[in-house]
Structures are given as C-alpha cells and as structure tokens.
Design an enzyme around this catalytic site. Structure first.
Site, PDB file in Angstrom:
ATOM      1  N   SER A  24       0.867  -1.172   0.000  1.00 22.38           N
ATOM      2  CA  SER A  24       0.000   0.000   0.000  1.00 22.38           C
ATOM      3  C   SER A  24       0.907   1.226   0.000  1.00 22.38           C
ATOM      4  CB  SER A  24      -0.931  -0.034   1.214  1.00 22.38           C
ATOM      5  OG  SER A  24      -1.791   1.083   1.224  1.00 22.38           O
ATOM      6  N   LYS A  49      -6.106   2.946  -2.412  1.00 22.06           N
ATOM      7  CA  LYS A  49      -5.298   2.399  -1.331  1.00 22.06           C
ATOM      8  C   LYS A  49      -6.079   2.293  -0.022  1.00 22.06           C
ATOM      9  CE  LYS A  49      -1.480   1.636  -3.547  1.00 22.06           C
ATOM     10  NZ  LYS A  49      -0.990   0.251  -3.771  1.00 22.06           N
ATOM     11  N   TYR A  59      -5.718   7.864  -6.142  1.00 18.40           N
ATOM     12  CA  TYR A  59      -4.741   6.916  -5.606  1.00 18.40           C
ATOM     13  C   TYR A  59      -5.117   6.557  -4.170  1.00 18.40           C
ATOM     14  CZ  TYR A  59      -0.101   4.879  -4.782  1.00 18.40           C
ATOM     15  OH  TYR A  59       0.940   4.027  -4.496  1.00 18.40           O
TER      16      TYR A  59
END
Length: 283
Positions: free
Chosen positions: A134, A152, A148
C-alpha cells in the site's frame, strides 16, 4: 531454508528489488509483469529458480490462470506480494474517467483479483503470507492523489477483512506502507491538463513543489525491500508495516487527528441510541 515467492509488478521498483534480493539468496520467485523479457538478465543468471509470466492484474481470469500456473510450477508458494500499481497525479476535477478507472482497476480490483486467486491454494496448504503493498496514503491523504488514495484506502479495508477471515487457515496478511521513495513510480504517474482554478489551492501548491523537486524522497528503496523480506523471515506478521520516516510521521498525525475528532463527537454518537439501549448503558 529457501522459500517461494509470487510477486506482481516486478519490472521495476520494489518488485524488481525484491526479485533480485530473493534470487541472490537462493529463493524461488514467480515473477509477473506486463513484459516478461524485462527480467531476461535475471533468468539467465538464476535459471529455473525464476519463473516469469505476463500478467495484467486487472484481468481476473488471467490472474487466476497465472496464479494456478505458478502453484503448479513450484508446488508451494510461501509468500504472495501484491506490488503492481498505477497512479494519477491530478486534482479530482482534472483526472479523466479513463485514468480513474485505471487506478481503481489496478490498485484495488487488481490486488483483489490476485488475493482471491491465491487463497484456494494457500488454504489447501494451510500456510502462507500475503504482503499487500500500500502506501502512507492508505491511511492519510495529500492533494492531487485523491484517486490513488481511494484505491489504497479501499484495499487496506479489504485486507483488514481478509486477514480476519484467513487467520484460522494459518495464512497471514501484512499491509506494507512505504513512504516517498526514489523508485521511479512518481515519474511514471499519469497527469492531466491543469485547471487554472486550482493554482492557488493546496493542489496547486503540491504540484509546484513536485515540479521544482522540493518534495523530499527520504526513504531508501533497498532498505524497504529488505524490511519486507525480514517481516516474512521473522514470522512476526503484523497487520500493518509502516516503512518510511514520512509514513510514520504523517500516518501518526492523521490517526491522532481522527481520534480527537472522533472523541469530540462522543455525545452525539451515544445520543442517537434507542431509549432502551441508552437506559441500559446508563444503568
């Protein structure tokens, strides 16, 4: 004793570093990437201890087939590393629909595809360790990384659930959270046409800092790869492994702020309980 690893995204960055280190110490690696020829030098040096396959993690059927083939090739896989990733550096208004889908399909659904493909094999052997790569941005946020972060934060929530479900089968899962590191990933991130409306906002400030090279990259990629290997070797299997001076600082600050805000709304939270539940709690 040597181990067998299945690693996605091995053409560069942490995936390549892990593959190099593991082969050098005598382990076996099933390395997946979009262009298998990128590992020809390692295959020549290490022979049949390196098995490669072309894999687009966004293709669920292909992920199942490649994972099946890797287990068939080696018999047992001890560690599965979800490392393949894609990023777009843009404010939420600037990114295109295609870029948004690519981030979610690769980082979230792609990781889910690989984990789901591996679990039947890991359950059958009643052992294994999944490393989900991650980022610090899986628990905190920065301007221009909204999609993003969405991917994550999503995969971290998924992995927390998976870790609980697979523990009875002797399978471990660790979420690895590297900070800003010079792996080349930042240079490969997609961008979008800039909207002038965001120039004098936090998004514009971060964009200028990145463009001028002022955004620090304080972490050593080789040390991060070594730490990922160490967490498997030691058998400690934490749920999360923060790796980076910025990760530790920023995630800790984010968690402290979230807890403070959470506690500030205690009365509101408890105030919506049903009358009989509130009376029972008070008694």
């Amino acid at each position: 004793m040597s181990a067998t690893w299945f690693i996605t995204g091995t053409s560069s960055g942490f995936g390549r570093l892990l593959t190099e280190r593991l082969l050098a110490r005598g382990d076996r690696v099933a390395a997946t990437l979009r262009r298998p020829e990128a590992l020809d030098d390692l295959r020549e040096a290490h022979g049949d201890r390196l098995w490669t396959a072309r894999l687009d993690v966004t293709d669920a059927e292909q992920a199942r087939q490649v994972v099946d083939d890797a287990f068939a090739r080696f018999g047992t896989v001890d560690v599965v590393v979800n490392n393949a990733g894609y990023g777009v550096f843009a404010s939420v208004e600037e990114a295109s629909d295609e870029q948004i889908r690519q981030v979610i399909d690769t980082n979230l659904l792609g990781s889910i595809n690989v984990i789901r493909a591996a679990l039947p094999h890991l359950r059958a052997q009643r052992s294994g360790h999944i490393l989900q790569v991650s980022t610090a941005g899986g628990q905190t946020t920065y301007p221009n990384f909204g999609y993003y972060h969405a991917s994550k934060w999503g995969i971290e929530g998924f992995c927390e659930t998976v870790a609980q479900e697979i523990a009875p089968f002797g399978i471990h899962l660790t979420i690895v959270e590297p900070g800003a590191t010079p792996t080349g990933f930042g240079r490969s991130m997609a961008t979008a046409p800039v909207m002038p409306e965001y120039e004098d906002t936090p998004a514009g400030m971060v964009r200028r800092a990145v463009a001028s090279g002022q955004l620090p990259l304080p972490n050593d990629p080789g040390k991060i790869a070594d730490a990922m290997i160490d967490v498997v070797d030691t058998g400690s299997a934490p749920l999360r492994l923060p790796l980076g001076v910025d990760t530790f600082r920023d995630v800790r600050a984010s968690l402290a702020a979230r807890l403070a805000e959470h506690d500030a709304h205690r009365d509101a939270a408890l105030g919506v309980a049903r009358t009989d539940v509130a009376a029972e709690a008070a008694g």
